[in-house]
Design a protein around this motif. Sequence first.
Motif, PDB file in Angstrom:
ATOM      1  N   LEU A   1       0.851  -1.199  -0.002  1.00 37.22           N
ATOM      2  CA  LEU A   1       0.196  -0.003  -0.072  1.00 37.22           C
ATOM      3  C   LEU A   1       0.782   1.254  -0.067  1.00 37.22           C
ATOM      4  CD1 LEU A   1      -2.886  -0.680   2.539  1.00 37.22           C
ATOM      5  CD2 LEU A   1      -3.102  -0.377   0.219  1.00 37.22           C
ATOM      6  N   LEU A   2       1.950   1.312   1.010  1.00 38.69           N
ATOM      7  CA  LEU A   2       2.848   2.394   0.740  1.00 38.69           C
ATOM      8  C   LEU A   2       3.240   2.631  -0.517  1.00 38.69           C
ATOM      9  CD1 LEU A   2       3.835   4.359   2.742  1.00 38.69           C
ATOM     10  CD2 LEU A   2       5.426   2.987   3.535  1.00 38.69           C
ATOM     11  N   ALA A   3       4.042   1.697  -0.918  1.00 39.27           N
ATOM     12  CA  ALA A   3       4.451   1.769  -2.409  1.00 39.27           C
ATOM     13  C   ALA A   3       3.732   2.261  -3.592  1.00 39.27           C
ATOM     14  CB  ALA A   3       5.055   0.388  -2.959  1.00 39.27           C
ATOM     15  N   SER A   4       2.509   1.673  -3.447  1.00 44.42           N
ATOM     16  CA  SER A   4       1.542   2.323  -4.220  1.00 44.42           C
ATOM     17  C   SER A   4       1.273   3.927  -4.052  1.00 44.42           C
ATOM     18  CB  SER A   4       0.021   1.713  -4.187  1.00 44.42           C
ATOM     19  OG  SER A   4       0.367   0.208  -4.610  1.00 44.42           O
ATOM     20  N   LEU A   5       1.098   4.158  -2.720  1.00 48.85           N
ATOM     21  CA  LEU A   5       1.056   5.684  -2.365  1.00 48.85           C
ATOM     22  C   LEU A   5       2.010   6.522  -2.841  1.00 48.85           C
ATOM     23  CD1 LEU A   5      -0.770   5.416   1.124  1.00 48.85           C
ATOM     24  CD2 LEU A   5      -1.944   6.253  -0.857  1.00 48.85           C
ATOM     25  N   ALA A   6       3.182   5.979  -2.449  1.00 51.82           N
ATOM     26  CA  ALA A   6       4.503   6.894  -3.109  1.00 51.82           C
ATOM     27  C   ALA A   6       4.272   7.012  -4.679  1.00 51.82           C
ATOM     28  CB  ALA A   6       5.782   6.041  -2.741  1.00 51.82           C
ATOM     29  N   ASN A   7       3.994   6.111  -5.333  1.00 51.50           N
ATOM     30  CA  ASN A   7       3.726   6.059  -6.869  1.00 51.50           C
ATOM     31  C   ASN A   7       2.709   7.236  -7.216  1.00 51.50           C
ATOM     32  OD1 ASN A   7       4.231   5.829  -9.376  1.00 51.50           O
ATOM     33  ND2 ASN A   7       2.452   4.106  -9.537  1.00 51.50           N
ATOM     34  N   ASN A   8       1.607   7.291  -6.554  1.00 47.51           N
ATOM     35  CA  ASN A   8       0.566   8.248  -6.573  1.00 47.51           C
ATOM     36  C   ASN A   8       1.045   9.409  -6.435  1.00 47.51           C
ATOM     37  OD1 ASN A   8      -1.185   6.130  -7.277  1.00 47.51           O
ATOM     38  ND2 ASN A   8      -2.394   6.051  -5.471  1.00 47.51           N
ATOM     39  N   VAL A   9       1.651   9.786  -5.086  1.00 45.59           N
ATOM     40  CA  VAL A   9       2.217  11.003  -4.796  1.00 45.59           C
ATOM     41  C   VAL A   9       3.261  11.600  -5.964  1.00 45.59           C
ATOM     42  CG1 VAL A   9       3.411  12.228  -2.920  1.00 45.59           C
ATOM     43  CG2 VAL A   9       1.717  10.786  -2.254  1.00 45.59           C
ATOM     44  N   ASN A  10       3.882  10.582  -6.484  1.00 51.10           N
ATOM     45  CA  ASN A  10       4.991  11.015  -7.327  1.00 51.10           C
ATOM     46  C   ASN A  10       4.373  11.506  -8.679  1.00 51.10           C
ATOM     47  OD1 ASN A  10       7.586  11.353  -8.459  1.00 51.10           O
ATOM     48  ND2 ASN A  10       7.382   9.147  -9.413  1.00 51.10           N
TER      49      ASN A  10
ATOM     50  N   GLY B   1      -5.698  18.213  -7.525  1.00 46.46           N
ATOM     51  CA  GLY B   1      -7.111  18.277  -7.469  1.00 46.46           C
ATOM     52  C   GLY B   1      -7.408  17.391  -6.247  1.00 46.46           C
ATOM     53  N   ASP B   2      -8.488  16.615  -6.365  1.00 43.94           N
ATOM     54  CA  ASP B   2      -8.848  15.934  -5.166  1.00 43.94           C
ATOM     55  C   ASP B   2      -8.092  14.929  -4.825  1.00 43.94           C
ATOM     56  OD1 ASP B   2     -11.241  17.929  -4.602  1.00 43.94           O
ATOM     57  OD2 ASP B   2     -12.468  16.507  -5.767  1.00 43.94           O
ATOM     58  N   GLU B   3      -7.353  14.375  -5.993  1.00 45.27           N
ATOM     59  CA  GLU B   3      -6.638  13.234  -5.628  1.00 45.27           C
ATOM     60  C   GLU B   3      -5.325  13.527  -4.592  1.00 45.27           C
ATOM     61  OE1 GLU B   3      -5.260  15.471  -9.409  1.00 45.27           O
ATOM     62  OE2 GLU B   3      -7.045  14.411  -9.004  1.00 45.27           O
ATOM     63  N   LEU B   4      -4.981  14.741  -4.611  1.00 42.75           N
ATOM     64  CA  LEU B   4      -3.917  15.027  -3.695  1.00 42.75           C
ATOM     65  C   LEU B   4      -4.368  14.767  -2.278  1.00 42.75           C
ATOM     66  CD1 LEU B   4      -1.255  16.070  -2.778  1.00 42.75           C
ATOM     67  CD2 LEU B   4      -2.038  18.404  -3.008  1.00 42.75           C
ATOM     68  N   HIS B   5      -5.689  15.235  -1.992  1.00 45.98           N
ATOM     69  CA  HIS B   5      -6.315  15.145  -0.578  1.00 45.98           C
ATOM     70  C   HIS B   5      -6.486  13.648  -0.380  1.00 45.98           C
ATOM     71  CE1 HIS B   5      -6.796  19.499  -0.044  1.00 45.98           C
ATOM     72  NE2 HIS B   5      -7.138  19.557  -1.259  1.00 45.98           N
ATOM     73  N   HIS B   6      -6.991  12.811  -1.329  1.00 46.10           N
ATOM     74  CA  HIS B   6      -7.297  11.540  -1.146  1.00 46.10           C
ATOM     75  C   HIS B   6      -6.174  10.880  -1.008  1.00 46.10           C
ATOM     76  CE1 HIS B   6     -11.303  11.799  -2.349  1.00 46.10           C
ATOM     77  NE2 HIS B   6     -10.830  12.380  -3.387  1.00 46.10           N
ATOM     78  N   ALA B   7      -4.826  11.004  -1.607  1.00 49.14           N
ATOM     79  CA  ALA B   7      -3.631  10.419  -1.437  1.00 49.14           C
ATOM     80  C   ALA B   7      -2.968  10.621   0.056  1.00 49.14           C
ATOM     81  CB  ALA B   7      -2.529  10.852  -2.477  1.00 49.14           C
ATOM     82  N   LEU B   8      -3.014  11.908   0.385  1.00 48.88           N
ATOM     83  CA  LEU B   8      -2.814  12.330   1.638  1.00 48.88           C
ATOM     84  C   LEU B   8      -3.348  11.580   2.773  1.00 48.88           C
ATOM     85  CD1 LEU B   8      -1.595  16.037   1.090  1.00 48.88           C
ATOM     86  CD2 LEU B   8      -0.104  14.028   1.083  1.00 48.88           C
ATOM     87  N   ARG B   9      -4.857  11.586   2.616  1.00 46.60           N
ATOM     88  CA  ARG B   9      -5.637  10.734   3.667  1.00 46.60           C
ATOM     89  C   ARG B   9      -5.322   9.396   3.710  1.00 46.60           C
ATOM     90  NH1 ARG B   9     -11.618   9.918   2.573  1.00 46.60           N
ATOM     91  NH2 ARG B   9     -10.631  10.600   0.808  1.00 46.60           N
ATOM     92  N   ALA B  10      -4.801   8.830   2.494  1.00 46.61           N
ATOM     93  CA  ALA B  10      -4.405   7.358   2.461  1.00 46.61           C
ATOM     94  C   ALA B  10      -3.122   7.292   3.168  1.00 46.61           C
ATOM     95  CB  ALA B  10      -4.386   6.688   1.151  1.00 46.61           C
ATOM     96  N   VAL B  11      -2.121   8.228   2.864  1.00 45.00           N
ATOM     97  CA  VAL B  11      -0.916   7.872   3.752  1.00 45.00           C
ATOM     98  C   VAL B  11      -1.052   8.141   5.284  1.00 45.00           C
ATOM     99  CG1 VAL B  11       1.315   9.509   4.127  1.00 45.00           C
ATOM    100  CG2 VAL B  11       0.505   8.871   1.782  1.00 45.00           C
ATOM    101  N   ARG B  12      -2.146   8.927   5.581  1.00 45.89           N
ATOM    102  CA  ARG B  12      -2.153   9.280   7.190  1.00 45.89           C
ATOM    103  C   ARG B  12      -2.848   7.767   7.647  1.00 45.89           C
ATOM    104  NH1 ARG B  12      -3.398  14.249   5.541  1.00 45.89           N
ATOM    105  NH2 ARG B  12      -5.477  13.961   5.414  1.00 45.89           N
ATOM    106  N   GLU B  13      -3.802   7.092   6.850  1.00 44.58           N
ATOM    107  CA  GLU B  13      -4.186   5.754   7.015  1.00 44.58           C
ATOM    108  C   GLU B  13      -3.188   4.695   7.065  1.00 44.58           C
ATOM    109  OE1 GLU B  13      -7.480   5.152   4.308  1.00 44.58           O
ATOM    110  OE2 GLU B  13      -8.706   6.711   5.171  1.00 44.58           O
ATOM    111  N   VAL B  14      -2.458   4.730   6.037  1.00 44.13           N
ATOM    112  CA  VAL B  14      -1.226   3.695   6.342  1.00 44.13           C
ATOM    113  C   VAL B  14      -0.452   3.922   7.273  1.00 44.13           C
ATOM    114  CG1 VAL B  14       0.541   2.665   4.783  1.00 44.13           C
ATOM    115  CG2 VAL B  14      -1.548   3.079   3.763  1.00 44.13           C
ATOM    116  N   SER B  15       0.047   5.123   7.516  1.00 48.65           N
ATOM    117  CA  SER B  15       0.735   5.506   8.803  1.00 48.65           C
ATOM    118  C   SER B  15       0.107   5.028  10.001  1.00 48.65           C
ATOM    119  CB  SER B  15       1.097   6.915   8.776  1.00 48.65           C
ATOM    120  OG  SER B  15       2.008   7.483   7.810  1.00 48.65           O
ATOM    121  N   ALA B  16      -1.163   5.097  10.201  1.00 48.31           N
ATOM    122  CA  ALA B  16      -1.781   4.682  11.429  1.00 48.31           C
ATOM    123  C   ALA B  16      -1.776   3.133  11.752  1.00 48.31           C
ATOM    124  CB  ALA B  16      -3.227   5.266  11.458  1.00 48.31           C
TER     125      ALA B  16
END
Length: 132
Positions: free
Chosen positions: A82-91, A104-119
Amino acid sequence: MADAPVPSRVRGRRRRENAPGGRQHTHKVGVTAEEEALLLQRALEADVTIPRLMVEAALAEHGETSTDRRRLAAEFFHTRRLLASLANNVNQIARGTNAGERPGDELHHALRAVREVSAKIDELLPQLVSSR
């Protein structure tokens, strides 16, 4: 974050592997109906048989069974993917932003997902430390 099913190759077997020469010793344990229900519930949760659950629990070091360690490893590998996929999306979002696109909204979705994976990582780390 939805929990993905754990592939059977990671999950392992319900029964223990055959022992060379077989198992010569057996033990009969009587339990009440309530104890049987609890054993069955725990065995189903661990996806193992009741005999395997009892043997692993009795022989576990520091209360951790091999089934627990396998499940924890599977969760870490899933979280790593999941973290690798998120890194790809943020990139990809950063590449678009550097090219002049507005995020766009994808930035907010990606950052929320990063917080969820971090949790999730924060939740798994104490289990890893306690298993040592």
